[in-house]
Each structure stands twice: as C-alpha cells, then as structure tokens.
Design an enzyme around this catalytic site. Sequence first.
Site, mmCIF file in Angstrom:
data_model
loop_
_atom_site.group_PDB
_atom_site.id
_atom_site.type_symbol
_atom_site.label_atom_id
_atom_site.label_comp_id
_atom_site.label_asym_id
_atom_site.label_seq_id
_atom_site.Cartn_x
_atom_site.Cartn_y
_atom_site.Cartn_z
ATOM 1 N N LYS A 40 9.242 11.317 7.919
ATOM 2 C CA LYS A 40 8.220 12.322 7.866
ATOM 3 C C LYS A 40 7.171 11.583 7.803
ATOM 4 C CE LYS A 40 9.339 12.292 2.787
ATOM 5 N NZ LYS A 40 10.357 13.070 1.679
ATOM 6 N N ARG A 141 11.067 22.110 -6.815
ATOM 7 C CA ARG A 141 10.159 22.155 -5.869
ATOM 8 C C ARG A 141 10.623 23.022 -4.529
ATOM 9 N NH1 ARG A 141 9.127 15.913 -3.433
ATOM 10 N NH2 ARG A 141 11.104 16.545 -2.704
ATOM 11 N N TYR A 263 -21.653 -1.756 -4.557
ATOM 12 C CA TYR A 263 -22.067 -0.443 -5.289
ATOM 13 C C TYR A 263 -21.899 -0.424 -6.594
ATOM 14 C CZ TYR A 263 -22.581 1.564 -0.776
ATOM 15 O OH TYR A 263 -22.807 1.733 0.762
ATOM 16 N N MET A 311 -16.682 1.922 1.932
ATOM 17 C CA MET A 311 -15.890 2.480 2.930
ATOM 18 C C MET A 311 -15.245 1.488 4.138
ATOM 19 S SD MET A 311 -17.103 5.533 5.613
ATOM 20 C CE MET A 311 -17.557 6.790 4.169
HETATM 21 C C1 LIG Z 1 10.947 12.095 1.146
HETATM 22 C C2 LIG Z 1 12.608 12.392 0.788
HETATM 23 C C3 LIG Z 1 13.690 11.451 0.982
HETATM 24 C C4 LIG Z 1 13.484 10.172 1.228
HETATM 25 O O1 LIG Z 1 13.479 9.558 0.001
HETATM 26 P P1 LIG Z 1 12.853 7.911 -0.091
HETATM 27 O O2 LIG Z 1 12.698 7.770 -1.533
HETATM 28 O O3 LIG Z 1 11.673 7.675 0.535
HETATM 29 O O4 LIG Z 1 14.070 7.169 0.186
HETATM 30 C C5 LIG Z 1 14.846 11.975 0.951
HETATM 31 N N1 LIG Z 1 15.208 13.436 0.786
HETATM 32 C C6 LIG Z 1 13.951 14.364 0.540
HETATM 33 C C7 LIG Z 1 14.327 15.592 0.110
HETATM 34 C C8 LIG Z 1 12.851 13.803 0.839
HETATM 35 O O5 LIG Z 1 11.675 14.741 0.648
#
Ligand SMILES: *Cc1c(COP(=O)(O)O)cnc(C)c1O
Length: 371
Positions: A40, A141, A263, A311
Amino acid sequence: MIDTNRAGAILTVDLNTLAKNYAFLKGQLSGGTICAAVVKSDAYGLGLEPVAIRLADEGCNSFFVALMEEAISLRTILKQHNKEAEIYLLNGVVEGSESDFDHFDITPVLNSVAEIERWSSHAKKSGNRKGILNIDTGMSRLGLDTRELDTFAEKPELADGIEISYVMSHLACADDRTSAMNPGQRSLFDEYRIRLGLKKASFANSAGILLGPEYHYNLVRPGAAIYGIQPITNEINKILQVINLKGKILQTRTVDTGGTVGYGATYQAPRTSRLATAAVGYGDGYFRTLGNRGFGYIGTTRVPVVGRVSMDLITFDVTDLPEHEVVPGTMIELIGPHYSVDKLAEDAGTIGYEILTGLGARYSRNYIGSP
Ligand SMILES: *Cc1c(COP(=O)(O)O)cnc(C)c1O
C-alpha cells in the site's frame, strides 16, 4: 523521472537488499505459510512497480493494498510483466466498487456485515466468490466487532455465495514484544475463528512474524520490515536498510559567533562556524521537526541540522570538517548506513513508516537490482 544532475537529492532504493529482507521474513515461517507483501501507499513510498516486480521475482504471489486505485495499478503492472498474483484490498467493498473487483481480479477484505451482504449479493450474480473476512480483535478500526460477529454467527447464510479464503485480524502492539495485547488478541482471534468454523487464517504483520510461530497461521502480511524498518522496538533484527538518501550541498559559508540561521533565527552560532546548505526541505518530506534535532553525515562525520528546516533547504554545521571536504556539490548522507530511517524518524518524533511514505517526489530515484 527527475534528472540526477539536476535533482537536489538522490534516493537510492536497493532492491537486492529488499529481496534479502523478504527472504529473511520468509525464513521465519514454516513451509506451509504464505509470505504475502503489503505494498500500500506506493510500496511504503519506495515505488510500487519496481518493488512489486522484484518481490514477484522472489516468489511473492500475494499482495495487499489499501485502495482500489492501488489495486488496479498493481494488476496493470503485474500484467505488463506477465506476473500472476493474488491482490487483496484491505479497505473492503465500497458501494459501487463491485465491478472493479471483477475486471481487475481483486479479492476484497470484508470488514463488516454490510460488506458481507454486499459482496454476497454480487458474488451470486458474478460468480466472483473470493473474499477475506476481517475481524476486529483490538484495533477498532476495520473488521467485524463482537456485535457484528454475533449477527454473522447467527446468520451464516449472509455470506452465501462467498468463498472465505482466510479470516484475518491485525495486531495493535506487535512492535512491543512484552505487550499483553499480543496474546490477548491472539486468543480472541482463535475464539472467533473457531466459532465461525473458519480454518485458514492470517494474523501477523512484520512484527507479528517475529513474535513467534504461534502468530503465523497460514498467511503473513509484512510491509515495514521488507522496506528496512526494524519491526520490534529496541530490538535489532536481521532487517537491512533498503534506502539511501543523499542531499546536494549548494553553498557553504563562515558565520561569526552569534550569527543566526534560518527562519525564526532559532539557531545562533556559539562559535565561528562553517555552515553548509543542502537542497532538501520539508517539501521533499524531510520533516520540519528535524530542525535543530536531525543529523547528516559527510563521510563518517556527523553534522547537525542547525536552524529550522525550510521548504527546499536545510543547513548543517560542518565546522568539524576541513573546508575543502565540504564544497558546493558535496553530497551529504541524510539517510543511509550511518543514519537509519528508524533513527531519523526518532529524531523527527515519528516512525519510519511516516518517513518512508513521505519520501518526496523531487528526488532523483535510482533503483539497484531492478529486473
Ligand atoms: C499495513 C498493514 C500491514 C503491514 O504492517 P507492517 O507493520 O508494515 O508489517 C498488515 N496488515 C494490515 C491490515 C495493514 O493495514
């Protein structure tokens, strides 16, 4: 692609090292457990295409993404490279997205009774039957909670037409080996999955893999560790640093005692100092919180960030180095062998995940070991 000579910084992604991390994780598993990869957010900022293709070359046949757009990109990339793999969509079946799952051969993670019903009615029409059932064991979640599980357990026909390939859940505290949440979530997971009569299961992320074989089940879902983040806090495992970031110095100067930097004039030179300004800033994902807190390396010499991060620019105190060693064009290590993603993240007050996914679009990217 940003031209290397014109770029303010060069980001090198070593896919050979990434492959070693994947092999290390796979090596923790017993033969029957599938090692998927979570890709992802553009493979945690490292680049979906080069990462996914290299992982597929290493034998990875299951990928997880969060968004349908990511799933479609991944399917397209895999096709272009003549690779086949399962693609699982973590964010579930949003209303109206059903036909995308069919067209691009994506398997949904079903996160609620509503999604089960939606997918069931679609599956009966389309014949696209595969799905993963996500149950919540402590993240609150996504996934079916206890109330929803009761509903589903009483009416298993809600899933008619669906072939549930795995039941999954996600650990909240796997980065802390001593957390009571880990065994707690695991026993809840076992209780639910037995109640539902579902055999094949997926539970562990990167850190979960290192918690031990009782967390592995049939499929694991590592992300972070593949990309070089140490999964468990205060434990150095055999996870290797995958990326290297070098910023280009644009200008150097000498300032007198009391001279101010950046800054807000938040830094005042305590002595006559040599300063070097590099062409990277928060616009590149270099955290502003690293002002007066972060470090770079020139060779093996540590040089502190002085003043605020702008930046497009950061300033370092390079007084400890001979003048001729720091000139315009000198490259300064911002992430690398001396200063890991995890260390930089700690100094920035965040986690490696956020550093990686924030890696900027203005870097010249260079892939080692791209097929
Ligand atoms: C992002 C995610 C993972 C991967 O987790 P890591 O800590 O990056 O290995 C696995 N399962 C779900 C449901 C996730 O959202």
